[in-house]
Structure formats: C-alpha cells, structure tokens
Motif scaffolding. Structure first.
Motif, short mmCIF file in Angstrom:
data_model
loop_
_atom_site.label_atom_id
_atom_site.label_comp_id
_atom_site.label_asym_id
_atom_site.label_seq_id
_atom_site.Cartn_x
_atom_site.Cartn_y
_atom_site.Cartn_z
N ALA A 18 -32.60 -29.71 30.22
CA ALA A 18 -32.59 -28.24 29.53
C ALA A 18 -32.69 -28.67 28.10
CB ALA A 18 -31.23 -27.64 29.93
N LEU A 19 -32.03 -29.49 27.32
CA LEU A 19 -32.22 -29.85 25.95
C LEU A 19 -33.61 -29.93 25.80
CD1 LEU A 19 -29.59 -31.80 23.87
CD2 LEU A 19 -32.24 -32.11 23.58
N ARG A 20 -34.24 -30.79 26.19
CA ARG A 20 -35.70 -30.88 25.87
C ARG A 20 -36.28 -29.63 25.84
NH1 ARG A 20 -34.96 -35.68 28.82
NH2 ARG A 20 -35.94 -34.75 30.86
N ALA A 21 -36.20 -28.80 27.10
CA ALA A 21 -36.75 -27.44 27.16
C ALA A 21 -36.31 -26.54 26.00
CB ALA A 21 -36.57 -26.89 28.40
N ASN A 22 -35.17 -26.76 25.60
CA ASN A 22 -34.64 -25.74 24.50
C ASN A 22 -35.22 -26.13 23.24
OD1 ASN A 22 -33.06 -24.37 26.28
ND2 ASN A 22 -30.97 -25.76 25.67
N VAL A 23 -35.40 -27.38 22.72
CA VAL A 23 -36.16 -27.68 21.56
C VAL A 23 -37.55 -27.33 21.59
CG1 VAL A 23 -36.90 -29.98 20.37
CG2 VAL A 23 -34.85 -29.88 21.28
N ARG A 24 -38.23 -27.47 22.74
CA ARG A 24 -39.63 -27.06 22.88
C ARG A 24 -39.65 -25.45 22.66
NH1 ARG A 24 -39.97 -31.08 27.07
NH2 ARG A 24 -39.29 -29.63 28.54
N THR A 25 -38.79 -24.61 23.06
CA THR A 25 -38.55 -23.40 22.83
C THR A 25 -38.57 -22.92 21.56
OG1 THR A 25 -37.92 -22.86 25.18
CG2 THR A 25 -37.21 -21.26 23.51
N LEU A 26 -37.72 -23.44 20.76
CA LEU A 26 -37.23 -23.39 19.37
C LEU A 26 -38.67 -23.82 18.54
CD1 LEU A 26 -33.95 -24.88 19.31
CD2 LEU A 26 -34.37 -22.58 18.77
N ARG A 27 -39.04 -24.85 18.96
CA ARG A 27 -40.33 -25.21 18.25
C ARG A 27 -41.61 -24.06 18.17
NH1 ARG A 27 -43.04 -28.66 15.47
NH2 ARG A 27 -41.50 -30.09 15.31
N ALA A 28 -41.54 -23.31 19.46
CA ALA A 28 -42.53 -22.32 19.53
C ALA A 28 -42.33 -21.25 18.70
CB ALA A 28 -42.58 -22.19 21.15
N ARG A 29 -40.98 -21.11 18.34
CA ARG A 29 -40.60 -19.86 17.66
C ARG A 29 -40.75 -19.94 16.00
NH1 ARG A 29 -37.17 -16.22 20.65
NH2 ARG A 29 -36.87 -15.25 18.89
N VAL A 30 -41.38 -21.28 15.60
CA VAL A 30 -41.86 -21.39 14.49
C VAL A 30 -43.12 -21.66 14.01
CG1 VAL A 30 -39.40 -22.10 13.71
CG2 VAL A 30 -41.16 -23.87 14.05
N ALA A 31 -43.87 -21.49 12.85
CA ALA A 31 -44.93 -21.70 12.32
C ALA A 31 -45.36 -23.05 12.85
CB ALA A 31 -45.47 -21.22 10.98
N PRO A 32 -46.50 -23.45 13.14
CA PRO A 32 -47.02 -24.91 13.58
C PRO A 32 -46.65 -25.89 12.38
CG PRO A 32 -48.84 -23.20 13.98
CD PRO A 32 -47.81 -22.53 13.37
N HIS A 33 -46.78 -25.40 10.78
CA HIS A 33 -46.56 -26.12 9.95
C HIS A 33 -45.00 -26.56 9.65
CE1 HIS A 33 -45.56 -22.57 7.65
NE2 HIS A 33 -44.70 -23.28 6.96
N VAL A 34 -43.81 -25.90 10.33
CA VAL A 34 -42.71 -25.96 10.21
C VAL A 34 -42.17 -26.97 11.02
CG1 VAL A 34 -40.38 -24.87 10.18
CG2 VAL A 34 -42.29 -23.54 9.52
N GLN A 35 -41.34 -27.93 10.34
CA GLN A 35 -40.77 -29.02 11.28
C GLN A 35 -39.35 -28.55 11.71
OE1 GLN A 35 -40.91 -32.98 9.09
NE2 GLN A 35 -42.08 -31.86 7.43
N VAL A 36 -39.05 -29.39 12.60
CA VAL A 36 -37.70 -29.18 13.46
C VAL A 36 -36.84 -30.17 13.12
CG1 VAL A 36 -36.64 -28.39 15.67
CG2 VAL A 36 -38.84 -27.54 15.04
N MET A 37 -35.74 -29.83 12.61
CA MET A 37 -34.50 -31.00 12.61
C MET A 37 -33.56 -30.61 13.81
SD MET A 37 -31.73 -31.40 9.43
CE MET A 37 -32.93 -32.17 8.33
N ALA A 38 -33.31 -31.36 14.66
CA ALA A 38 -32.35 -31.44 15.76
C ALA A 38 -30.83 -31.84 14.83
CB ALA A 38 -32.80 -32.20 16.79
N VAL A 39 -30.05 -30.73 15.33
CA VAL A 39 -28.64 -31.14 14.49
C VAL A 39 -27.87 -31.96 15.56
CG1 VAL A 39 -26.87 -30.37 13.19
CG2 VAL A 39 -29.20 -29.47 12.77
N VAL A 40 -27.35 -33.18 15.42
CA VAL A 40 -26.51 -33.75 16.25
C VAL A 40 -25.27 -34.17 15.78
CG1 VAL A 40 -28.59 -34.75 17.63
CG2 VAL A 40 -27.94 -35.97 15.80
N LYS A 41 -24.69 -33.43 14.65
CA LYS A 41 -23.31 -33.73 14.22
C LYS A 41 -22.40 -33.57 15.18
CE LYS A 41 -22.63 -28.95 12.50
NZ LYS A 41 -22.32 -28.03 11.16
#
Length: 382
Positions: A18-41
């Motif tokens: 589910a976590l991996r799927a969520n990351v892919r979903t979030l990545r799909a919501r931003v433009a291709p050039h926008v990077q994704v930081m996974a916050v694991v604090k």
C-alpha cells in the motif's frame, strides 16, 4: 509475504505494498519534473522508518526527509547510503560533522546554525550540503524575512570559501489543510519574494520546495521543484475537509490489531475500569483488549473509541488504562484470542485512524504516530 501472522497480544500490520502504491499515486499528482521527498520522520509516522524508506525509494521517491539529524544518520547506518536525505530540525551542538560525512542535506534557519556548519566543514575538510529555510508565515522554524538578507549573504560567502554548497531553498505551509485559508496565498507570495532575493543574490538551488501532504494533493501552484508528502504517503488523509484517503486514491498502510485476552459475564450495574465511568445497563459480557495508553491508545478516547470484534464495531467501555481497555460485547461470547481491530483501511468494516482521531478530539497523524514500541510492527507485502 502477504500471509497474516498468527494472533498475538498486539501488532501493527504495515502494508508496504500500500505504501508503494501511495508513493506512485502521489508522484502521478505532480508534474514530471517535480521530485518527491518521502518524509520518514518520527519513525515514519510510527510505521518504521527503515522499511518504509526502502519501500518508498523502490516506488520512485527521489529524496527522504527526516526531522532530526539522528533520524537521518540512522537511515545511513541501516545501509541507505545513496538516497538524498534532508533533515531540518537542528539544535546547537548537534552532529554537523557526522552529517557532512554522511552526505546529508542539512537545513540552516539562522546564523547560529550557519556558524556551526561552517566550523564542522573546516574540521572535516569537506563541503557541507545545506538548504536555507525561510519562515514565510508559519512562525516555527525558518529565517524571518527581515533576517533573510544576512543569512543568504553569509551562506554565499561560505559557499565561495568552499565550506558549503547551497542545495535548496524552502519553507513550510501553516494552513494547507484548510481549503481557501488566506495564509496560503500570503505564504506563497512571501516565498516567491524570498526565492527571488536569494537567486538574484547568486544562490543557484537544486530544489525549491514548499508543499507538504495537503499541498501536494490540492495546491499545484506550491509544487515548485519538489514536494514533501508525509502523512499522505501512509494513506491517511491530511484533513477530512480536503477529502478521505479513498478520495485521493490512497490506502492506509497501518492496521492495528490485538487479541481479546478475556471474555466474562457480569451482572447489571457492574462498574467497568477506573472511576466506574461506565456501568453495565444489564447483564452482559465484557471483552478485555490488552493494549492501553502505554501502547499509544489515547486515553481521551475513553468511552468513545471504536473497535471491531468479530463482525461488530464495539465501543471502549469506561476508561482506557495503561495496558488495557474493555469493550461491552452485549452478551456475545467470542473465544479468547479473537481478533480485535482498532483501526485499518476500513474496507472490512473496521474503524479507521480518522475514526479514532474524532473519538479522541485529535488528528489522525497523532493516532498512527503515537503507537508505541511495545506494539511490534509486522511487515506485509515486503
């Protein structure tokens, strides 16, 4: 592995699929050039930082984010050596030199921090990677606009001296989870102004970033070069006002379960738990669930917290104690060891973390993050 392990006193099942799927979903919501930081604090919001960090990177996250340097260094010690890691909550005397050696990107919000990182760079003989954080209106960490010219100027001097590389400029939103809040536009304006000043002064950042989970989901104008999803990555909506997890195509990652430790019949008028705030209205059966506020179950949810036992949602009867609480089973007699589901995705009829948040007058972030170390994490779909 997808097989659920045998029942035990309590466990938090962490669905890495589910976590991996969520990351892919979030990545799909931003433009291709926008990077994704996974916050694991905060140990990945209670889900387990190391396993979640690896799963997020596997799913395409570009960066990891932690609050403290010690959290970031623990990821490096666990063998996560190639990913970029930003850590932002530093205090005087923190391990700047170790951060430099570990290749961390380290946030600087004031002159004391820049002084310490410069000294550490001299001691190690290596450039420090730093990101300058602006306080655009949240009023917590970050440099005030009035102090920004000094911090930018001194950071540029340190960069010219070979002590630092300025890798980023960033800030954090105060009310992105409140649709239409006037502070959102105000902070965005201030951030753009502070970016403009720094870049005209000569800063050439790799990334400029502002968006947290709610902004990632609903405010594309805040995305810039990178977004920092935290709670959304774990499948929890950052705000009921914005929508449910399902509305955003996200699935909750944590399911909290326990085994009912005792079933017993009691007469009408029987007090339950400390203070007898619950008294049985008729002869009934009580079930003992062996988790309490020492495990992170909020005492504020006493008398209100929902639990799925068998095929029925029950309510905490009386006060949540340190190690246990009771549910009124209304005459039902499930066997000892029957599974009690405190929260999960909700698709089996079980409560969600949001349901517990409402019962405890808090937010779902706190519900998942507070689950303590006495509750083992069991990883599924790893």
């Amino acid at each position: 592995m997808t097989e659920t392990p045998p029942p035990r006193r309590a466990r938090a099942e962490i669905d890495l699929g589910a976590l991996r799927a969520n990351v892919r979903t979030l990545r799909a919501r931003v433009a291709p050039h926008v990077q994704v930081m996974a916050v694991v604090k905060a140990d990945a919001y209670g889900h387990g930082a190391i396993r979640c960090a690896r799963a997020a990177l596997d799913a395409g996250a570009d960066w990891l984010g932690t609050a403290t340097p010690h959290e970031a260094l623990a990821l490096r010690a666990a063998g996560i050596t190639d990913a970029r890691i930003l850590c932002w909550l530093w205090t005087p005397g923190d391990p700047w030199a170790e951060g430099i050696e570990a290749g961390l990107d380290m946030t600087v919000s004031g002159m004391w921090a820049l002084d310490e990182v410069r000294e550490a760079a001299r001691d190690t003989g290596k450039r420090a990677r730093i990101q300058l954080k602006a306080d655009t209106g949240l009023g917590r960490n970050g440099c005030q606009p009035a102090d920004w010219p000094q911090l930018v100027g001194e950071a540029l001097k340190a960069e010219k001296d070979g002590l630092v590389t300025i890798t980023g400029l960033w800030s954090h939103l105060a009310c992105a989870d409140e649709p239409g809040h006037p502070s959102i536009a105000s902070q965005l304006d201030v951030f753009r102004s502070m970016l403009d000043y720094a870049e005209k002064a000569g800063v050439e950042p790799e990334v400029r970033h502002l968006a947290n989970s709610p902004a990632t989901l609903t405010l594309p104008e805040t995305h810039f070069d990178l977004v920092r999803p935290g709670i959304a990555m774990y499948g929890v909506s950052p705000s009921p006002e914005l929508g449910t997890s399902a509305d955003f195509g996200l699935r909750p990652v944590m399911t909290l379960k326990a085994s009912v430790a005792l079933i017993k019949q009691v007469p009408e008028g029987h007090g339950v738990s400390y203070g007898h705030h619950y008294v049985t209205g008729h002869e009934t059966t009580l079930g003992l669930v062996p988790v309490g506020y020492a495990d992170g179950i909020p005492r504020h949810a006493s008398g209100r917290g929902p639990v799925l036992v068998g095929d029925k949602v029950r309510t905490v009867a009386g006060r949540v104690a340190m190690d246990q609480f009771v549910v009124d089973l209304d005459g039902d007699e499930p066997a000892p060891g029957t599974e009690a589901v405190l929260f999960g995705p909700g698709d089996r009829g079980e409560p969600t973390a949001q349901d517990w948040a409402e019962a405890a007058d808090t937010i779902a972030y706190e519900i998942v993050t507070r689950i303590g170390a006495r509750v083992p994490r069991v990883y599924l779909n790893g």
